[in-house]
Design a protein around this motif. Sequence first.
Motif, PDB file in Angstrom:
ATOM      1  N   VAL A  20      23.101 -36.449  16.706  1.00 39.72           N
ATOM      2  CA  VAL A  20      22.489 -36.634  18.021  1.00 39.72           C
ATOM      3  C   VAL A  20      20.988 -36.787  17.813  1.00 39.72           C
ATOM      4  O   VAL A  20      20.268 -35.799  17.761  1.00 39.72           O
ATOM      5  CB  VAL A  20      22.782 -35.433  18.952  1.00 39.72           C
ATOM      6  N   PRO A  21      20.481 -37.992  17.676  1.00 38.46           N
ATOM      7  CA  PRO A  21      19.076 -38.192  17.287  1.00 38.46           C
ATOM      8  C   PRO A  21      18.094 -37.876  18.413  1.00 38.46           C
ATOM      9  O   PRO A  21      17.374 -38.743  18.903  1.00 38.46           O
ATOM     10  CB  PRO A  21      19.034 -39.671  16.893  1.00 38.46           C
ATOM     11  N   ASP A  22      18.061 -36.607  18.804  1.00 42.96           N
ATOM     12  CA  ASP A  22      17.189 -36.194  19.903  1.00 42.96           C
ATOM     13  C   ASP A  22      15.831 -35.689  19.428  1.00 42.96           C
ATOM     14  O   ASP A  22      14.937 -35.472  20.242  1.00 42.96           O
ATOM     15  CB  ASP A  22      17.866 -35.084  20.720  1.00 42.96           C
ATOM     16  N   ILE A  23      15.692 -35.420  18.125  1.00 45.28           N
ATOM     17  CA  ILE A  23      14.423 -34.922  17.589  1.00 45.28           C
ATOM     18  C   ILE A  23      13.889 -35.946  16.592  1.00 45.28           C
ATOM     19  O   ILE A  23      14.658 -36.493  15.792  1.00 45.28           O
ATOM     20  CB  ILE A  23      14.600 -33.558  16.888  1.00 45.28           C
ATOM     21  N   GLY A  24      12.601 -36.216  16.653  1.00 46.32           N
ATOM     22  CA  GLY A  24      12.023 -37.181  15.728  1.00 46.32           C
ATOM     23  C   GLY A  24      10.558 -36.919  15.475  1.00 46.32           C
ATOM     24  O   GLY A  24       9.946 -36.000  16.031  1.00 46.32           O
ATOM     25  N   LEU A  25       9.981 -37.751  14.630  1.00 45.11           N
ATOM     26  CA  LEU A  25       8.588 -37.642  14.229  1.00 45.11           C
ATOM     27  C   LEU A  25       7.817 -38.807  14.835  1.00 45.11           C
ATOM     28  O   LEU A  25       8.233 -39.959  14.708  1.00 45.11           O
ATOM     29  CB  LEU A  25       8.502 -37.688  12.701  1.00 45.11           C
ATOM     30  N   ILE A  26       6.717 -38.531  15.505  1.00 43.68           N
ATOM     31  CA  ILE A  26       5.906 -39.596  16.093  1.00 43.68           C
ATOM     32  C   ILE A  26       4.473 -39.513  15.560  1.00 43.68           C
ATOM     33  O   ILE A  26       4.057 -38.490  15.028  1.00 43.68           O
ATOM     34  CB  ILE A  26       5.893 -39.529  17.638  1.00 43.68           C
ATOM     35  N   SER A  27       3.736 -40.588  15.722  1.00 44.26           N
ATOM     36  CA  SER A  27       2.330 -40.706  15.326  1.00 44.26           C
ATOM     37  C   SER A  27       2.190 -40.720  13.805  1.00 44.26           C
ATOM     38  O   SER A  27       3.178 -40.724  13.068  1.00 44.26           O
ATOM     39  CB  SER A  27       1.482 -39.588  15.947  1.00 44.26           C
ATOM     40  N   ARG A  28       0.915 -40.716  13.359  1.00 37.37           N
ATOM     41  CA  ARG A  28       0.628 -40.806  11.932  1.00 37.37           C
ATOM     42  C   ARG A  28      -0.510 -39.864  11.571  1.00 37.37           C
ATOM     43  O   ARG A  28      -1.293 -39.440  12.420  1.00 37.37           O
ATOM     44  CB  ARG A  28       0.247 -42.248  11.552  1.00 37.37           C
ATOM     45  N   GLY A  29      -0.605 -39.570  10.272  1.00 37.55           N
ATOM     46  CA  GLY A  29      -1.711 -38.779   9.772  1.00 37.55           C
ATOM     47  C   GLY A  29      -1.831 -37.421  10.432  1.00 37.55           C
ATOM     48  O   GLY A  29      -0.849 -36.699  10.604  1.00 37.55           O
ATOM     49  N   GLU A  30      -3.032 -37.063  10.861  1.00 38.06           N
ATOM     50  CA  GLU A  30      -3.273 -35.750  11.441  1.00 38.06           C
ATOM     51  C   GLU A  30      -2.613 -35.601  12.805  1.00 38.06           C
ATOM     52  O   GLU A  30      -2.378 -34.478  13.274  1.00 38.06           O
ATOM     53  CB  GLU A  30      -4.785 -35.503  11.570  1.00 38.06           C
ATOM     54  N   ASP A  31      -2.263 -36.708  13.440  1.00 39.69           N
ATOM     55  CA  ASP A  31      -1.684 -36.655  14.776  1.00 39.69           C
ATOM     56  C   ASP A  31      -0.155 -36.569  14.764  1.00 39.69           C
ATOM     57  O   ASP A  31       0.469 -36.584  15.826  1.00 39.69           O
ATOM     58  CB  ASP A  31      -2.093 -37.900  15.572  1.00 39.69           C
ATOM     59  N   VAL A  32       0.451 -36.509  13.594  1.00 41.02           N
ATOM     60  CA  VAL A  32       1.910 -36.523  13.521  1.00 41.02           C
ATOM     61  C   VAL A  32       2.488 -35.276  14.195  1.00 41.02           C
ATOM     62  O   VAL A  32       1.940 -34.187  14.090  1.00 41.02           O
ATOM     63  CB  VAL A  32       2.368 -36.641  12.052  1.00 41.02           C
ATOM     64  N   GLU A  33       3.594 -35.455  14.931  1.00 43.97           N
ATOM     65  CA  GLU A  33       4.232 -34.354  15.660  1.00 43.97           C
ATOM     66  C   GLU A  33       5.745 -34.501  15.624  1.00 43.97           C
ATOM     67  O   GLU A  33       6.275 -35.613  15.618  1.00 43.97           O
ATOM     68  CB  GLU A  33       3.801 -34.347  17.136  1.00 43.97           C
ATOM     69  N   ILE A  34       6.413 -33.362  15.617  1.00 40.58           N
ATOM     70  CA  ILE A  34       7.857 -33.318  15.840  1.00 40.58           C
ATOM     71  C   ILE A  34       8.065 -33.175  17.346  1.00 40.58           C
ATOM     72  O   ILE A  34       7.457 -32.327  17.990  1.00 40.58           O
ATOM     73  CB  ILE A  34       8.502 -32.125  15.117  1.00 40.58           C
ATOM     74  N   THR A  35       8.950 -34.012  17.917  1.00 41.80           N
ATOM     75  CA  THR A  35       9.151 -33.967  19.367  1.00 41.80           C
ATOM     76  C   THR A  35      10.576 -34.370  19.711  1.00 41.80           C
ATOM     77  O   THR A  35      11.326 -34.851  18.856  1.00 41.80           O
ATOM     78  CB  THR A  35       8.164 -34.924  20.069  1.00 41.80           C
ATOM     79  N   THR A  36      10.935 -34.158  20.962  1.00 36.35           N
ATOM     80  CA  THR A  36      12.259 -34.566  21.443  1.00 36.35           C
ATOM     81  C   THR A  36      12.188 -35.886  22.191  1.00 36.35           C
ATOM     82  O   THR A  36      13.086 -36.200  22.963  1.00 36.35           O
ATOM     83  CB  THR A  36      12.863 -33.493  22.365  1.00 36.35           C
ATOM     84  N   TYR A  37      11.118 -36.647  21.976  1.00 30.84           N
ATOM     85  CA  TYR A  37      10.951 -37.958  22.590  1.00 30.84           C
ATOM     86  C   TYR A  37      10.829 -37.872  24.114  1.00 30.84           C
ATOM     87  O   TYR A  37       9.775 -38.088  24.675  1.00 30.84           O
ATOM     88  CB  TYR A  37      12.100 -38.901  22.207  1.00 30.84           C
ATOM     89  N   LEU A  38      11.936 -37.570  24.798  1.00 32.03           N
ATOM     90  CA  LEU A  38      11.972 -37.623  26.260  1.00 32.03           C
ATOM     91  C   LEU A  38      11.872 -36.238  26.895  1.00 32.03           C
ATOM     92  O   LEU A  38      12.224 -36.067  28.060  1.00 32.03           O
ATOM     93  CB  LEU A  38      13.268 -38.314  26.715  1.00 32.03           C
TER      94      LEU A  38
END
Length: 679
Positions: free
Chosen positions: A163-181
């Motif tokens: 269930v791909p509900d968690i992912g990694l967004i942004s790059r470098g220092e701004d990278v975050e783990i999030t649930t997208y929606l």
Amino acid sequence: MPIAKVDGVEVEFEAGMNVLQVAELAGKEIPRFCYHERLSIAGNCRMCLVEVKPGPPKPQASCALPAAENMEIFTDTPMVKKARRGVMEFLLINHPLDCPICDQGGECDLQDQAMGYGRDDSRYSENKRAVEEKYMGPLIKTVMTRCIQCTRCVRFITEVAGVPDIGLISRGEDVEITTYLDKAVASELSANVIDLCPVGALTSKPYAFNARPWELKKTESVDVMDALGSAIRVDARGPAVLRVLPRTNEAVNEEWISDKTRYAVDGLSRQRLDRPFIREGGKLRAASWAEAFDAVAAKVKAASPERIGVIAGDLQDAESMKAALDLFGGLGVKSLDCRQDGMALGDGPRESWLLNSTIQGLEDADVVLLVGTNPRLEAPVLNARLRKRWMAGTLRLGVIGEAVDLTYGYDLVGSGPAALTGLAKSKSPFLAALKDAKNPAIILGAGALSRADGTAVLQAAAGVAKAFGMTWNVLHSAASRVGGLDLGFVPGDGGKTAGELAAKGGADVLVLLGADEMDLSATDAFVVYVGTHGDAGAHRADVILPGAAYTEKNGLYVNTEGRVQMGFRAVFPKGEAKEDWSILRALSERLGAKLPYDTLDQLRAKLFADHPTFGRIDYVPDAPGALDLGALGAKGMLTEAPFTSSVLAFYQSNAVARASVTMAECAQVAAGATKIAAE
């Protein structure tokens, strides 16, 4: 086998292993955060650095480096130690120093490895980065400022849970783990990310700030929320069970457990029956054990054996069912049944009601046909195993039943019995795969066998399995079912089934051993309820004898593959409650039919003598015995009704779960998600 040297010691290893695995074969501890043996390799954290020759004169990430013949691996050189200290310093650049108030304190990988491999100071003086919290549902608490972006949670949810509900967004220092929606993680396995998280970024929301790990008494036991028998550890403090964690058992649950297994435990302290009750004038009043036993004994003695029935519930241990068999069977009672749902199994050989492929053995199947089952709800951990095999590209699945999201692809062959009987003549592409299969298997769910035409469905499914040479498997959803069938806890000659006993006029005295999944509104019998919660059985009872929950007693349970497992007591029963077998032993004296055992060990000795399979703890036959599929079931009229799962409400499937506040919250979230999807 190829050979490599680890710190000067030669080690044989299997081709395809990475350097980290080879080093561990040599007994070397390699620190890591992102690497996990059941997940894909990410190489994010760089904590597992080693030095290798031949190779460049710099540290290498051992998790992402394949081991090779004659490779030399060095795990504790000055270069390696300096590199690991540098990596740890970088990891701690933004990590907050809030160990004293972090729930992960005391069992935190980052904390442990910082002490073992880090520096004693930091050269970083700038402000730390802050990250806003994410909503992941009622189970997972987030403090994302602590996150080190190891992506274990992302890989688990995507690869294992599907269930791909968690992912990694942004790059470098701004990278975050999030649930997208910003929505709850829609998986029955979601809370395993809490165990995987090596820092305090993802922790248990229901358990938050309840206890530190060194305060807890840890008891190894088995789960009863489904029929898989997952290995668990029950952590308790004083009289309360505070949490349940998974134990590794490669043959059953690997190292995962379902969210219900983990979080239904708060239901163990709510709506509990902690003293005997007797119904007088339509209302229950508290009573002494002597009063309750006298009331039950008077009714049982006044009734003929033909008018007495006993129904065992879905969470019963083998000892309580054995005591009930010995007591009421000795009184001449024939109407005993462990099948609340009316399942059409119990008359044939043992293999007819087992998952004969075994849970681990299903990974060897190349084609699997699911009939009347939704393993995602009935056995989420087993469903993850099927997904793992499917992800490898070597499993073809067909479904006869509901078109639901199982987290993997499958061929929908049909919805009901007609698709089952017509499979051999169908034009489904699944049929071609089935004909070419080398190790096909059929998995028949409880939902297909608990219908009015269950015996006819059983015969039809057995016919299909015989025609295509498929391994016969039954997936149960009740933890007590296989144990009850092994004991012969089914009606004898002239006996009545559970459904017949619960009907009006079905019995004069009806004894319920934790049976809460039946409609008891029609019965006019004198109902005796031996159980733990104020659920359906207790609401209808005339006498309540409070029993012990699965965490409050030592008991034997047999999982869906026939594996006998031992559960152990973590806390004592609530109030005046007693273990179920001891209640029946005390009752037997009042009935003048004293049972021949006074201790649990004596009861087990008789159980093992009468039913030798129970003495083979944690054993499953390597190959199932010969099973005459042609003798299963009986001819009958098949209805056109589609198959449905035996578990309709995953988070509310038993009395413990229904008493749980956490499970109620999960059910609300799941219902809301379903409504949104429908709109």
